[in-house]
Design an enzyme around this catalytic site. Structure first.
Site, PDB file in Angstrom:
ATOM      1  N   TYR A 114      10.552 -50.134   1.001  1.00  0.00           N
ATOM      2  CA  TYR A 114       9.102 -50.290   1.110  1.00  0.00           C
ATOM      3  C   TYR A 114       8.596 -50.052   2.535  1.00  0.00           C
ATOM      4  O   TYR A 114       7.397 -50.102   2.778  1.00  0.00           O
ATOM      5  CB  TYR A 114       8.690 -51.695   0.669  1.00  0.00           C
ATOM      6  CG  TYR A 114       8.739 -51.913  -0.820  1.00  0.00           C
ATOM      7  CD1 TYR A 114       7.572 -52.045  -1.569  1.00  0.00           C
ATOM      8  CD2 TYR A 114       9.945 -51.997  -1.493  1.00  0.00           C
ATOM      9  CE1 TYR A 114       7.611 -52.250  -2.935  1.00  0.00           C
ATOM     10  CE2 TYR A 114      10.004 -52.192  -2.855  1.00  0.00           C
ATOM     11  CZ  TYR A 114       8.830 -52.326  -3.578  1.00  0.00           C
ATOM     12  OH  TYR A 114       8.872 -52.524  -4.935  1.00  0.00           O
ATOM     13  N   LYS A 168      22.620 -56.159  -3.662  1.00  0.00           N
ATOM     14  CA  LYS A 168      23.476 -55.145  -4.294  1.00  0.00           C
ATOM     15  C   LYS A 168      24.499 -54.677  -3.259  1.00  0.00           C
ATOM     16  O   LYS A 168      24.755 -53.489  -3.068  1.00  0.00           O
ATOM     17  CB  LYS A 168      22.619 -53.987  -4.798  1.00  0.00           C
ATOM     18  CG  LYS A 168      23.352 -53.004  -5.712  1.00  0.00           C
ATOM     19  CD  LYS A 168      23.843 -53.634  -7.004  1.00  0.00           C
ATOM     20  CE  LYS A 168      24.535 -52.571  -7.873  1.00  0.00           C
ATOM     21  NZ  LYS A 168      25.218 -53.175  -9.027  1.00  0.00           N
ATOM     22  N   ASP A 222      21.969 -56.883 -10.273  1.00  0.00           N
ATOM     23  CA  ASP A 222      21.907 -56.585 -11.698  1.00  0.00           C
ATOM     24  C   ASP A 222      22.433 -57.749 -12.531  1.00  0.00           C
ATOM     25  O   ASP A 222      21.903 -58.054 -13.609  1.00  0.00           O
ATOM     26  CB  ASP A 222      22.658 -55.289 -12.024  1.00  0.00           C
ATOM     27  CG  ASP A 222      24.045 -55.216 -11.408  1.00  0.00           C
ATOM     28  OD1 ASP A 222      24.279 -55.869 -10.385  1.00  0.00           O
ATOM     29  OD2 ASP A 222      24.883 -54.481 -11.949  1.00  0.00           O
ATOM     30  N   ASP A 257      10.992 -57.480  -5.906  1.00  0.00           N
ATOM     31  CA  ASP A 257       9.963 -56.939  -6.790  1.00  0.00           C
ATOM     32  C   ASP A 257      10.435 -56.993  -8.237  1.00  0.00           C
ATOM     33  O   ASP A 257       9.725 -57.460  -9.136  1.00  0.00           O
ATOM     34  CB  ASP A 257       9.654 -55.500  -6.374  1.00  0.00           C
ATOM     35  CG  ASP A 257       8.253 -55.062  -6.789  1.00  0.00           C
ATOM     36  OD1 ASP A 257       7.552 -55.833  -7.477  1.00  0.00           O
ATOM     37  OD2 ASP A 257       7.853 -53.943  -6.417  1.00  0.00           O
TER      38      ASP A 257
END
Length: 420
Positions: free
Chosen positions: A159, A229, A283, A307
């Protein structure tokens, strides 16, 4: 007053919020608060929330002096620009603000105004409490199990806006550097390519995780989970995890314990008044908020993960139409609902204003007006439980009565007056 305003009017009454030596807000009983109603349905939910927050302030012996400022469509109509300097300066000077949704085109046009405001005001923590209100339909069997607060880093990650468009000289320069200088000569496919940069800094990470841990300690939460991640993005999100653990160990050694130590020394039974710091792969976390919802209290995440996770959590308690949010910096607050601007419903006095109202509740909490904030929450829940609701909820329940946006706000105000 430090700034002469050309495009907005400063209220004739009201006081300016200050800060102390620790950047903690010093709030008068009559603060000036900038408000952006927003694009699309912001023209409906903005005024509705404003009236509800006025009622809560009045019921607790205070007064909000609203300062209408502009961004997005309303700013373009009045001033021919998306984000006037006066809007940013007002939010800086008066420190606590609230805004409705602003529209961002996909793939073209101007960059997100929401992101621009967060960066210009250095609002580095996007905070989204997710909890179920009685009477709100949910797609899960036990929505009350969800009581989670998401801390999303707000200024970095993909972002940050460091992107290079396919077909430009800039993207070709970046590609040549990556392939020629850095040795990734067989990684990017042939043909046009867009390239983005993903910065994750120690500074940005630690101040976000620090804020999440402080919140957990102050609000008697059991755990802070770092969501990343890092198994794939080892030097960005993997380092986000490592720096998060460093903050806990170096600054909160007496108040926190990591999950490995918890099991090795305490067999999983945490000592009283200690926050457990743990981490999960992003995930897997999307699965666990469904399957092990009750095991998570506070999440600390890089921007993109935050987000995704925030919206997924919001779905479990009834959707983004009731999901509140706030952006926090050092001595600054900008509250905002999670949902978009839904322009096709603009001006119809139809949509649910609960997310904007409950974002106002977060604003009241940041002002230190916990009594007013509790009134707002309880009044919204009482109104929804009554079955007299806006169309989005009415169509999902039996025996409900459909109200307009303004009528729903009227009902919430009546509950505030009864509860006060």
């Amino acid at each position: 007053m430090s700034h002469e305003y050309e495009h907005v009017d400063v209220p004739e009454t009201g006081s300016t919020i200050g800060v102390d030596e620790n950047d903690e807000l010093v709030v008068p009983d009559d603060p000036i608060v900038p408000i952006i109603h927003g694009d699309g349905i912001g023209t409906d939910v903005g005024p509705a929330a404003q009236r509800v927050l006025d009622a809560a302030a009045e019921a607790t012996g205070r007064e909000i002096n609203w300062m209408r400022v502009y961004a997005g469509e309303s700013a373009r109509e009045k001033y021919g620009e998306n984000l006037p300097a006066d809007t940013v300066e007002a939010m800086k000077e008066f420190r606590v603000s609230i805004k409705g949704p602003l529209t961002t085109p996909v793939g073209a046009g101007f960059r997100s105004l929401n992101v621009a405001l967060r960066k210009k005001l250095d609002l580095y923590a996007n905070v989204r409490p997710t909890y179920h209100l009685d009477g709100v339909p949910s797609p899960v069997t036990d929505p009350a199990a969800m009581d989670m607060v998401n801390f999303r880093e707000n200024t970095e990650d993909v972002y940050a806006g460091i992107e290079f468009e396919a077909g430009t000289d800039e993207v070709q320069q970046v590609r040549e550097f990556i392939e020629g200088e850095m040795g990734f000569d067989s990684t990017i496919h042939d043909g046009p390519v867009g390239i983005g940069i993903k910065p994750i800094t120690e500074f940005g990470t630690k101040r976000l995780v620090r804020r999440a841990i402080e919140y957990a300690i102050e609000n008697d939460r059991d755990s802070v989970t770092i969501v990343h991640k890092g198994n794939i993005m080892k030097f960005t999100e993997g380092t986000f995890r490592d720096w998060g653990y460093e903050v806990a160990a170096e600054e909160f050694a007496e108040e926190t314990i990591d999950e490995d130590t918890l099991w090795e020394e305490y067999d999983g039974d945490a000592p009283e008044d200690v926050v457990v710091v743990k981490d999960r792969i992003a995930d897997n976390m999307l699965q666990q908020i469904l399957t092990r919802t009750e095991q998570y209290d506070v999440l600390a995440m890089p921007n993109l993960n935050g987000d995704y996770l925030s919206d997924a959590a919001g779905a479990q308690i009834g959707g983004l139409g009731i999901a509140p949010g706030a952006n926090l910096g050092d001595g600054r607050v900008l509250a905002e609902p999670v949902h978009g601007s839904a322009p096709k419903y603009a001006g119809q006095d139809k949509v649910n204003p609960s997310a904007m109202i409950l974002s106002g509740r977060l604003m009241l909490e940041q002002l230190g007006w916990e009594d007013a904030a509790l009134l707002v929450r309880d009044a919204v829940e009482a109104q929804i439980s009554s079955g007299e609701v806006t169309y989005d909820i009415e169509r999902q329940i039996d025996g409900g009565e459909k109200l307009a946006t303004s009528e729903f706000a009227d009902g919430v105000i009546e509950h505030i007056e009864r509860l006060a």
